[in-house]
Structure formats: C-alpha cells, structure tokens
Design an enzyme around this catalytic site. Sequence first.
Site, mmCIF file in Angstrom:
data_model
loop_
_atom_site.group_PDB
_atom_site.id
_atom_site.type_symbol
_atom_site.label_atom_id
_atom_site.label_comp_id
_atom_site.label_asym_id
_atom_site.label_seq_id
_atom_site.Cartn_x
_atom_site.Cartn_y
_atom_site.Cartn_z
ATOM 1 N N LYS A 89 0.882 -1.161 0.000
ATOM 2 C CA LYS A 89 0.000 0.000 0.000
ATOM 3 C C LYS A 89 0.922 1.213 0.000
ATOM 4 O O LYS A 89 1.245 1.746 1.054
ATOM 5 C CB LYS A 89 -0.875 0.001 1.246
ATOM 6 C CG LYS A 89 -1.749 -1.219 1.383
ATOM 7 C CD LYS A 89 -2.323 -1.221 2.777
ATOM 8 C CE LYS A 89 -3.126 -2.467 3.038
ATOM 9 N NZ LYS A 89 -3.502 -2.625 4.423
ATOM 10 N N VAL B 76 -0.975 -11.556 1.539
ATOM 11 C CA VAL B 76 0.177 -11.073 0.783
ATOM 12 C C VAL B 76 1.247 -10.424 1.667
ATOM 13 O O VAL B 76 2.343 -10.146 1.192
ATOM 14 C CB VAL B 76 -0.257 -10.060 -0.308
ATOM 15 C CG1 VAL B 76 -1.139 -10.726 -1.338
ATOM 16 C CG2 VAL B 76 -0.943 -8.845 0.295
ATOM 17 N N TYR B 77 0.954 -10.171 2.931
ATOM 18 C CA TYR B 77 1.952 -9.560 3.806
ATOM 19 C C TYR B 77 3.055 -10.583 4.107
ATOM 20 O O TYR B 77 2.848 -11.554 4.829
ATOM 21 C CB TYR B 77 1.326 -9.085 5.114
ATOM 22 C CG TYR B 77 0.331 -7.960 4.979
ATOM 23 C CD1 TYR B 77 0.170 -7.266 3.790
ATOM 24 C CD2 TYR B 77 -0.454 -7.578 6.071
ATOM 25 C CE1 TYR B 77 -0.741 -6.233 3.677
ATOM 26 C CE2 TYR B 77 -1.370 -6.533 5.971
ATOM 27 C CZ TYR B 77 -1.513 -5.873 4.773
ATOM 28 O OH TYR B 77 -2.425 -4.851 4.672
ATOM 29 N N GLY B 78 4.213 -10.340 3.559
ATOM 30 C CA GLY B 78 5.303 -11.294 3.730
ATOM 31 C C GLY B 78 4.979 -12.650 3.145
ATOM 32 O O GLY B 78 5.538 -13.659 3.575
ATOM 33 N N LEU B 79 4.084 -12.660 2.131
ATOM 34 C CA LEU B 79 3.668 -13.910 1.476
ATOM 35 C C LEU B 79 3.211 -14.955 2.503
ATOM 36 O O LEU B 79 3.579 -16.127 2.439
ATOM 37 C CB LEU B 79 4.805 -14.458 0.608
ATOM 38 C CG LEU B 79 5.277 -13.531 -0.518
ATOM 39 C CD1 LEU B 79 6.415 -14.164 -1.283
ATOM 40 C CD2 LEU B 79 4.122 -13.175 -1.451
#
Length: 344
Positions: free
Chosen positions: A3, A76-79
């Site tokens: 973002k 999707v945060y840190g996959l």
Amino acid sequence: MSKYFSLLWGCGFVSVCVGELLLGGKVSISKLGIGTWAWGDKFYWNYESGQDASLKEVFDYCVKEGGVNFFDTAEVYGLGRSELLCGRFRRQLLADDNKENVVLASKFAPLPFRLGSNCVVSACQDSLDRMGIEKMGLYQLHWPALFQNEAYWDGIAKCYERGLIESVGVSNYGQNQLRTVHKFLADRGIPLATNQIQYSLLSRQADNNGLKRAAQELNVTLLAYSPLAQGILTGKFDATNLPRGPRSAVVRTTLPRVKGLLDALKDIAVSKSESQNLDVSMSQVALNWCIAKGTVPIPGARSLKQAVDNCATLKWTLDDAEVKILDDKASASGVNVPAPLEGR
C-alpha cells in the site's frame, strides 16, 4: 501488494473499559487496532526473522495491557509470514491465559489469475490454516478487482455462510462500489461490516468524495490504514533522519510541506500531556484525530515502545477545537494523498 504511501479496551486483562465496536453486529473490537503489514515484509519494511521476539512483545502488550484486541493482516503480507506470526502469537498467548478476546482479520488478494468464487473460499481456508484457527473474526477483499468482482463477493459470502468467518469486509472500495457490494451481501442476509481505506491527516479523500457519508448510511465501519502516513506524522523524521528503503523518497519530499501540521501536532501533544498528566505523543494526537473522524485506525507497531505509545491513544480524546486546528493545518499543507488502490 504494498500500500504505497498510501479494538475492546480492557475488559479482560486491564481494568477499565473505554469502549468497543461491534463488527457486523457480533465481533467486538477495540477502537484502535494494529496493522501487521510490516510483520514479514522484507522489501518495504526490512523484516528479518530475528525481529519475531520483539513482535511477540508487541502482540502480548497490546492484548494484556494495552486494551487492543484487533490485529489486521493479509495473505500477501510477507507472502503469508504475517498470518503465521499473528496465529503463533495468539496461540502462545492462549496457552498462558485463555480469557482474552483476540480478533484476527485477514484479506483475500483478488489477483487476475484467481477465477471464480471458490478461489476465495480456498484462500480463506489457507489463511485459517496459516493462523491455526477454525474461524476468522473478519475477512476482507483487499482491493476492487479489475473484473469478476461479483464472483469474489459470492466467494466471501460463501465463507460467511459456511462458518469460516464471523464478519465480512472490503478494502479500498469507493462509495459506489461500497453501495453495490453492500446490496449484494444484504440480499443474502449478510451484513457488510467494514471498508479498510487509506486515511490520515495527510490522506483525507474520504471526507469529501462521499465515501464516509456512504459508510455511515450503510453502517459500515471504516478501518484506517497508514493513519500515521508511514511515520511522517510521528515527528521522528527530518532531513537528516530518514527511513530506509522505498519510504525515504516519500518522507523526504513531504516533510517540508507539512511543517505547520507537525508543529500543531507537537503543540497539542504538549498541551494534552500537561492537562491530562500523561505522556502524549504526536502519534497519539494523529491517531486520535482518526478516531474523532469516526474511523478505527490500525497503525503498525514493530517495537514495544511503539505498541505502548499506540495503545495510550485510548486514554484520552481530542476536543472539537483541537480537531479543527488539525483540519485547518492539514488543509493548508496542500497534501492530500489519494488512495492508490481505491475504486469508485
């Protein structure tokens, strides 16, 4: 997906309750949450696994002492690393004391190759597995898709109907999209609980584009991400002290334009510290402005010091005159960053 520039107070571990919100009429969250984008993100936030112990301190303090029970993550945060950490910290906390109410929220990424409603259900189950929980407090669509939005709405509705999630949310939806998805879900008897948007003193688009008005009409809670404008509103940066990585250019070019606003934040922090006999920071002032505007801010926190400071926001409030001062200074700065992922 970055973002780019873009909640119960103490009913368990702490002794004073200063308010809560109900998402979708059933999920109790504190009036401030913690965003965990940085928990696992190596590119933008320079995450390393050695930080995990510090992040656990953040989690534990927020729940046990800070009166914050709401943690927002995403696949999707840190996959997936952020989800793993949130789930792990919750389990470890439960092992010590199972009386607390911790609400974990995650988000589905509507990537173009994900086709059909069942991909939302599968992704939700994957997120639940990573977090080690059977039901999620809040599940959100991370941004409006380029196409097949109705399929994704159908998918998240299925998650709700199958008992995988307790409440439904969206993120980065504009007012027209918000009204459309609200009706779609309402026709199936499902309340739309939240819309997560970029919102801060430096990103106030929702005040003037009809989005906040629509959310209020539809009884949709607005979650404010990047409420500290990625650190600019904390007062910790200057021309000789800039963050590492991609944020540096944004901070460097923005700081000269917002000096008046930063001065106002500092003045109010000093005044509140004296009048309330508290250690009030500029960050707390900026977060309380978001709360005064009817949103639930979800700032990040990567250290115990940041967690303590963020949670202390809930100990006091801004008065109308102080809100107006901040409104005027923010407007005078000329900075009003549009949300890069937000639809219409």
